[in-house]
Design a protein around this motif. Structure first.
Motif, short mmCIF file in Angstrom:
data_model
loop_
_atom_site.label_atom_id
_atom_site.label_comp_id
_atom_site.label_asym_id
_atom_site.label_seq_id
_atom_site.Cartn_x
_atom_site.Cartn_y
_atom_site.Cartn_z
N LEU A 144 0.60 -1.23 -0.23
CA LEU A 144 0.57 -0.29 -0.29
C LEU A 144 0.75 1.44 -0.11
CD1 LEU A 144 -2.71 1.30 0.23
CD2 LEU A 144 -2.35 1.14 2.63
N MET A 145 2.20 0.84 0.74
CA MET A 145 3.11 1.91 0.97
C MET A 145 3.34 2.45 -0.72
SD MET A 145 2.28 3.55 4.37
CE MET A 145 3.43 4.55 4.30
N GLU A 146 3.55 1.99 -0.60
CA GLU A 146 4.29 2.11 -2.76
C GLU A 146 3.73 2.30 -3.53
OE1 GLU A 146 7.57 -1.99 -2.40
OE2 GLU A 146 6.05 -2.10 -2.95
N LEU A 147 2.65 2.12 -3.14
CA LEU A 147 1.02 2.88 -4.41
C LEU A 147 0.72 4.33 -3.42
CD1 LEU A 147 -1.61 -0.70 -4.98
CD2 LEU A 147 0.72 0.25 -6.16
N ILE A 148 0.96 4.20 -2.51
CA ILE A 148 0.28 5.33 -2.36
C ILE A 148 1.82 6.72 -2.55
CG2 ILE A 148 0.43 7.44 -0.46
CD1 ILE A 148 -0.51 4.91 0.88
N ALA A 149 2.49 6.52 -3.10
CA ALA A 149 3.46 7.01 -2.36
C ALA A 149 4.00 7.60 -4.09
CB ALA A 149 5.58 6.49 -1.50
N GLY A 150 4.26 6.02 -4.92
CA GLY A 150 4.74 5.89 -6.52
C GLY A 150 4.07 5.82 -7.38
N GLY A 151 2.61 5.71 -6.47
CA GLY A 151 1.31 4.62 -7.51
C GLY A 151 1.15 6.09 -8.74
N PRO A 152 0.56 5.75 -9.94
CA PRO A 152 0.04 6.49 -11.27
C PRO A 152 -0.75 7.72 -10.63
CG PRO A 152 -1.03 4.76 -10.97
CD PRO A 152 -0.15 4.18 -10.03
N LYS A 153 -1.47 7.85 -9.22
CA LYS A 153 -2.80 8.53 -9.26
C LYS A 153 -2.37 9.84 -7.50
CE LYS A 153 -5.84 5.77 -11.72
NZ LYS A 153 -7.07 5.02 -11.51
N PRO A 154 -2.51 10.76 -8.25
CA PRO A 154 -2.56 11.55 -6.48
C PRO A 154 -3.08 11.24 -5.54
CG PRO A 154 -3.79 12.97 -8.46
CD PRO A 154 -2.97 11.55 -8.86
N VAL A 155 -2.90 11.13 -3.92
CA VAL A 155 -3.13 11.14 -3.33
C VAL A 155 -3.56 11.84 -1.96
CG1 VAL A 155 -3.81 9.09 -1.15
CG2 VAL A 155 -2.91 8.24 -3.39
N ILE A 156 -4.80 12.15 -1.88
CA ILE A 156 -5.10 12.92 -0.56
C ILE A 156 -5.54 12.41 0.89
CG2 ILE A 156 -6.62 15.31 0.42
CD1 ILE A 156 -6.77 15.72 -2.81
N ALA A 157 -5.15 12.60 1.76
CA ALA A 157 -5.17 11.70 2.81
C ALA A 157 -6.28 13.54 4.27
CB ALA A 157 -3.85 12.07 4.05
N ALA A 158 -7.58 12.80 4.00
CA ALA A 158 -8.99 13.64 5.13
C ALA A 158 -8.65 13.01 6.42
CB ALA A 158 -9.70 13.54 4.18
N ILE A 159 -8.00 13.83 7.36
CA ILE A 159 -8.08 13.15 8.31
C ILE A 159 -8.38 13.47 9.40
CG2 ILE A 159 -5.54 12.17 10.15
CD1 ILE A 159 -5.36 11.20 7.75
N ALA A 184 -7.31 11.14 15.12
CA ALA A 184 -6.67 9.86 15.57
C ALA A 184 -5.71 9.82 14.67
CB ALA A 184 -6.40 8.96 16.48
N ALA A 185 -4.09 10.05 14.05
CA ALA A 185 -3.92 9.36 12.99
C ALA A 185 -2.69 8.59 14.18
CB ALA A 185 -3.55 10.44 12.50
N PHE A 186 -2.34 7.63 14.28
CA PHE A 186 -1.27 6.92 15.09
C PHE A 186 -0.99 5.76 14.22
CE2 PHE A 186 -3.85 8.25 19.20
CZ PHE A 186 -3.50 9.38 18.98
N GLY A 187 0.72 5.83 14.60
CA GLY A 187 1.51 4.52 14.08
C GLY A 187 1.39 4.90 13.08
N ALA A 188 0.98 3.05 12.07
CA ALA A 188 1.09 3.12 10.46
C ALA A 188 -0.20 4.40 9.96
CB ALA A 188 0.77 1.67 10.07
N GLY A 189 -0.65 4.86 10.45
CA GLY A 189 -1.53 5.86 10.39
C GLY A 189 -1.27 7.04 10.20
N LEU A 190 0.00 7.32 10.67
CA LEU A 190 0.41 8.18 10.53
C LEU A 190 1.91 8.42 9.66
CD1 LEU A 190 2.15 11.26 11.15
CD2 LEU A 190 3.40 9.84 12.53
N SER A 191 2.09 6.88 9.40
CA SER A 191 3.04 6.58 7.93
C SER A 191 2.16 6.80 6.83
CB SER A 191 3.05 4.89 8.07
OG SER A 191 3.58 4.81 9.65
N ILE A 192 0.54 6.33 6.37
CA ILE A 192 -0.06 6.36 5.37
C ILE A 192 -0.31 7.27 5.33
CG2 ILE A 192 -2.78 5.86 4.61
CD1 ILE A 192 -1.95 3.41 6.09
#
Length: 260
Positions: free
Chosen positions: A90-105, A108-116
C-alpha cells in the motif's frame, strides 16, 4: 469476504474509508487486506483520477490492532513479516503509484496511520487531529516507511524527536512544522479533500504520474533527476493530453484531459 473498508466514487474521485469506528479503525489484518484491495481497485478504475483516504466516526486510525499483538504462542517473526506485506505494498502505491492521493484526517492518526498520512501527496487535517509515532513505547521501530516519509515533510531532526519520544502532535503544531498541508474545522476534512481533488483536474493525469515517479526518486543526484526527465518528457510529448493542452492554450479554453 467483507472487509472493514468502504470505497465510493464521486465524479472522478475514489474515497476509501477505514470503517471500524467503534474501535477507532485499528489496522487489523482484515483492515490491511481491505485497504490494499480497495486501493488497487481504485487504481485500476480508469474513471478515477484522485484517491482520498479517510476514516469513519471522526478518526482515521488508532494504529495497530492491539488484539492481534502478543498472541498466544509467543513471538512469530514470520507472522510479523506477513502482516507488514499488505501495508508495505500500500505504501509503495501511495507514494509511487500513478494517481494523486489525498489524506483527509480527522481525530486520531497514530502508528501506521501516521505513516499512511505522511506518504500521501496532500494531507488535510481537521482541527481535532492528533498524530503519534509511539512505536518505541511498545518496543518496536517505526514502520510502513515512516522513517522515509516523515523526514520529507518535517525534516530529519523533528522526525527523530517525534519517533524517539512518541509524543502526540496536535493540529496547530502539525501545521506549523509542515506535517499537514492544511487544517480545517473538524468534520470538514473530506469536503476540503474533494475540493483539492477538483484542482488536480486542470493538470494532465499522465503528467502527475510522471512527477510522482520522479518524487519517489528524489534521493538521487541531479544527474539521476535529469536522466529520468530524458525518459519521461519525450514520451509525454507524444500523448493526446499534451496535444490537448497545447490546443487549449491556443484556443484560450480549459483543457479536457483524458489520461492518454
Amino acid at each position: 469476504m467483507t472487509f472493514p473498508v468502504l470505497r465510493e466514487t464521486r465524479e472522478d474521485v475514489a474515497i476509501i474509508t477505514l470503517d471500524d469506528p467503534a474501535r477507532l479503525n485499528p489496522l487489523s489484518d482484515d483492515m490491511r487486506a481491505g485497504l490494499l484491495f480497495e486501493f488497487e481497485a481504485a487504481l485500476a478504475d480508469e474513471a478515477v483520477r484522485t484517491i482520498i483516504l479517510t476514516g469513519a466516526g471522526g478518526n482515521f486510525t488508532a494504529g495497530a490492532d492491539i488484539r492481534q499483538l502478543g498472541l498466544p504462542g509467543g513471538p512469530d517473526p514470520a507472522r510479523s513479516r506477513r502482516r507488514l506485506m499488505p501495508l508495505h505494498r500500500l505504501m509503495e502505491l501511495i507514494a509511487g503509484g500513478p494517481k494523486p492521493v489525498i489524506a483527509a484526517i480527522e481525530g486520531a492518526a497514530f502508528g501506521a496511520g501516521l505513516s499512511i498520512a505522511a506518504a500521501s501527496d496532500y494531507l488535510i487535517g481537521g482541527d481535532s487531529v492528533r498524530f503519534g509515532a509511539a512505536f518505541g513505547k511498545i518496543g518496536l521501530t517505526a514502520d510502513c516507511g515512516l522513517i522515509w516519509s516523515l523526514p520529507q515533510r518535517i525534516g530529519r531532526s523533528l522526525a527523530r524527536d517525534l519517533m524517539f519520544t512518541g509524543r502526540p502532535v496536535k493540529a496547530e503544531e502539525a501545521l506549523s512544522i509542515g506535517l499537514v498541508d492544511r487544517i480545517v474545522p473538524a468534520g470538514t476534512a473530506l469536503d476540503a479533500a474533494l475540493a483539492k481533488a477538483a484542482e488536480y483536474r486542470s493538470v494532465a493525469p499522465l503528467s502527475i504520474t510522471a512527477m510522482k515517479a520522479a518524487f519517489v526518486e528524489n534521493g538521487g543526484t541531479l544527474a539521476d533527476a535529469l536522466a529520468l526527465e530524458r525518459q519521461q518528457q519525450p514520451m509525454l510529448s507524444m500523448t493526446a493530453d499534451h496535444a490537448e493542452g497545447i490546443a487549449a492554450f491556443r484556443e484560450k479554453r480549459a483543457p479536457v484531459f483524458k489520461g492518454r
